[in-house]
Design an enzyme around this catalytic site. Sequence first.
Site, PDB file in Angstrom:
ATOM      1  N   THR A  32       0.844  -1.205   0.000  1.00  0.00           N
ATOM      2  CA  THR A  32       0.000   0.000   0.000  1.00  0.00           C
ATOM      3  C   THR A  32       0.877   1.252   0.000  1.00  0.00           C
ATOM      4  O   THR A  32       0.515   2.256  -0.604  1.00  0.00           O
ATOM      5  CB  THR A  32      -0.973   0.036   1.203  1.00  0.00           C
ATOM      6  OG1 THR A  32      -0.241  -0.259   2.381  1.00  0.00           O
ATOM      7  CG2 THR A  32      -2.095  -0.953   1.044  1.00  0.00           C
ATOM      8  N   PHE A  39      -6.717  -4.876  -2.096  1.00  0.00           N
ATOM      9  CA  PHE A  39      -7.927  -5.193  -2.866  1.00  0.00           C
ATOM     10  C   PHE A  39      -9.102  -5.626  -2.005  1.00  0.00           C
ATOM     11  O   PHE A  39     -10.221  -5.673  -2.457  1.00  0.00           O
ATOM     12  CB  PHE A  39      -7.644  -6.216  -3.980  1.00  0.00           C
ATOM     13  CG  PHE A  39      -6.917  -7.437  -3.527  1.00  0.00           C
ATOM     14  CD1 PHE A  39      -7.614  -8.535  -3.089  1.00  0.00           C
ATOM     15  CD2 PHE A  39      -5.524  -7.476  -3.558  1.00  0.00           C
ATOM     16  CE1 PHE A  39      -6.948  -9.669  -2.683  1.00  0.00           C
ATOM     17  CE2 PHE A  39      -4.843  -8.610  -3.145  1.00  0.00           C
ATOM     18  CZ  PHE A  39      -5.555  -9.708  -2.698  1.00  0.00           C
ATOM     19  N   ILE A 107       0.767 -10.368  -5.379  1.00  0.00           N
ATOM     20  CA  ILE A 107       0.946 -10.809  -6.758  1.00  0.00           C
ATOM     21  C   ILE A 107       1.596  -9.706  -7.588  1.00  0.00           C
ATOM     22  O   ILE A 107       1.640  -9.778  -8.805  1.00  0.00           O
ATOM     23  CB  ILE A 107      -0.418 -11.188  -7.379  1.00  0.00           C
ATOM     24  CG1 ILE A 107      -1.417 -10.015  -7.283  1.00  0.00           C
ATOM     25  CG2 ILE A 107      -1.005 -12.422  -6.695  1.00  0.00           C
ATOM     26  CD1 ILE A 107      -2.709 -10.236  -8.039  1.00  0.00           C
ATOM     27  N   HIS A 123       0.190 -16.746  -4.038  1.00  0.00           N
ATOM     28  CA  HIS A 123      -0.969 -16.502  -4.898  1.00  0.00           C
ATOM     29  C   HIS A 123      -0.565 -16.190  -6.338  1.00  0.00           C
ATOM     30  O   HIS A 123      -1.343 -15.631  -7.100  1.00  0.00           O
ATOM     31  CB  HIS A 123      -1.845 -15.387  -4.291  1.00  0.00           C
ATOM     32  CG  HIS A 123      -2.378 -15.752  -2.931  1.00  0.00           C
ATOM     33  ND1 HIS A 123      -2.582 -14.850  -1.922  1.00  0.00           N
ATOM     34  CD2 HIS A 123      -2.713 -16.965  -2.409  1.00  0.00           C
ATOM     35  CE1 HIS A 123      -3.037 -15.486  -0.839  1.00  0.00           C
ATOM     36  NE2 HIS A 123      -3.119 -16.757  -1.109  1.00  0.00           N
ATOM     37  N   CYS A 156      -3.260 -19.080 -26.504  1.00  0.00           N
ATOM     38  CA  CYS A 156      -1.841 -19.452 -26.587  1.00  0.00           C
ATOM     39  C   CYS A 156      -1.397 -19.550 -28.045  1.00  0.00           C
ATOM     40  O   CYS A 156      -2.021 -20.258 -28.834  1.00  0.00           O
ATOM     41  CB  CYS A 156      -1.615 -20.774 -25.858  1.00  0.00           C
ATOM     42  SG  CYS A 156       0.090 -21.352 -25.978  1.00  0.00           S
ATOM     43  N   SER A 197       0.108  -8.061   6.833  1.00  0.00           N
ATOM     44  CA  SER A 197      -0.918  -9.059   6.536  1.00  0.00           C
ATOM     45  C   SER A 197      -1.858  -9.159   7.720  1.00  0.00           C
ATOM     46  O   SER A 197      -1.420  -9.152   8.868  1.00  0.00           O
ATOM     47  CB  SER A 197      -0.287 -10.432   6.276  1.00  0.00           C
ATOM     48  OG  SER A 197      -1.299 -11.421   6.213  1.00  0.00           O
ATOM     49  N   ASN A 222       1.737  -4.784  11.604  1.00  0.00           N
ATOM     50  CA  ASN A 222       0.528  -4.618  10.794  1.00  0.00           C
ATOM     51  C   ASN A 222      -0.303  -3.499  11.409  1.00  0.00           C
ATOM     52  O   ASN A 222      -0.229  -3.257  12.603  1.00  0.00           O
ATOM     53  CB  ASN A 222      -0.277  -5.923  10.776  1.00  0.00           C
ATOM     54  CG  ASN A 222      -1.373  -5.905   9.737  1.00  0.00           C
ATOM     55  OD1 ASN A 222      -1.130  -5.551   8.580  1.00  0.00           O
ATOM     56  ND2 ASN A 222      -2.586  -6.247  10.130  1.00  0.00           N
TER      57      ASN A 222
HETATM   58 ZN   LIG Z   1      -0.160 -23.248 -24.676  1.00  0.00          ZN
END
Ligand SMILES: [Zn+2]
Length: 255
Positions: A32, A39, A107, A123, A156, A197, A222
Amino acid sequence: MTLDLESAIQTIASWLRESRCAMAFTGAGISTESGIPDFRSPGGVWSKNRTVYFEEFLNSEEDRYEYWRQKSQTHVEFEAAAPNVAHQVLAKWEEDEKLTGIVTQNIDGLHQAAGSQNVLELHGTAREIACLSCHQRWAADPWVQQFLKKDRVPDCPDCQGLLKHATVSFGQSLSSETLEASSELAKQADLCFALGSSLVVYPAAAVPELAKSSGARLVIINNTETPLDSMADIVLRHPLGESLSMIHDAFSNLS
Ligand SMILES: [Zn+2]
């Protein structure tokens, strides 16, 4: 343990100095300060967009489009974000061989951007796109640009499989390999920093819990209470970047 901020920082720095195998577990709160909204928070992605479950992604073209539309929005925020001092301190500790690794719920790829090498992303990562069939991976940016330009979900180029951000969606299982490596790190740790977290999402939150129950000291920083506060050795409610800078300075003065 209840200590004033200064004593707490000194104590943590001395623990870091004694430590032979420290690790960090990080959540949204560390990013942040880089301008990436949590999120889960009000105004965050989850409150504005409907969730596309993995099953829906697999089965519906319309849901795949919605997924790509949402991901392309958040991609812009991720691309603009840079690591902050908290990411940088952790990278420095790894470089100085004080920190063995980081397990993250994030992520955004900001730990790697700061220079951290051993990062276990529970994640997944939004910085990459993966083919669900042949498992090839690419940098996310060109695919997102292509989606925005053509307004069509890409597939792909090699096997025509479904392309999805390399993150773990709702209803999709976490990588057992990453989970196992995280548990190993936790079991070996003698000092665990749980940073930014709320420690409520499992199995992720089991990582600092496992470190503690395997004998590590647990330091939680935290801005809100966590269910693991009562088992922690020190809990700090102080901005993360500043806390880690202070610990780093105190630690450097000890060395
Ligand atoms: Zn593929």
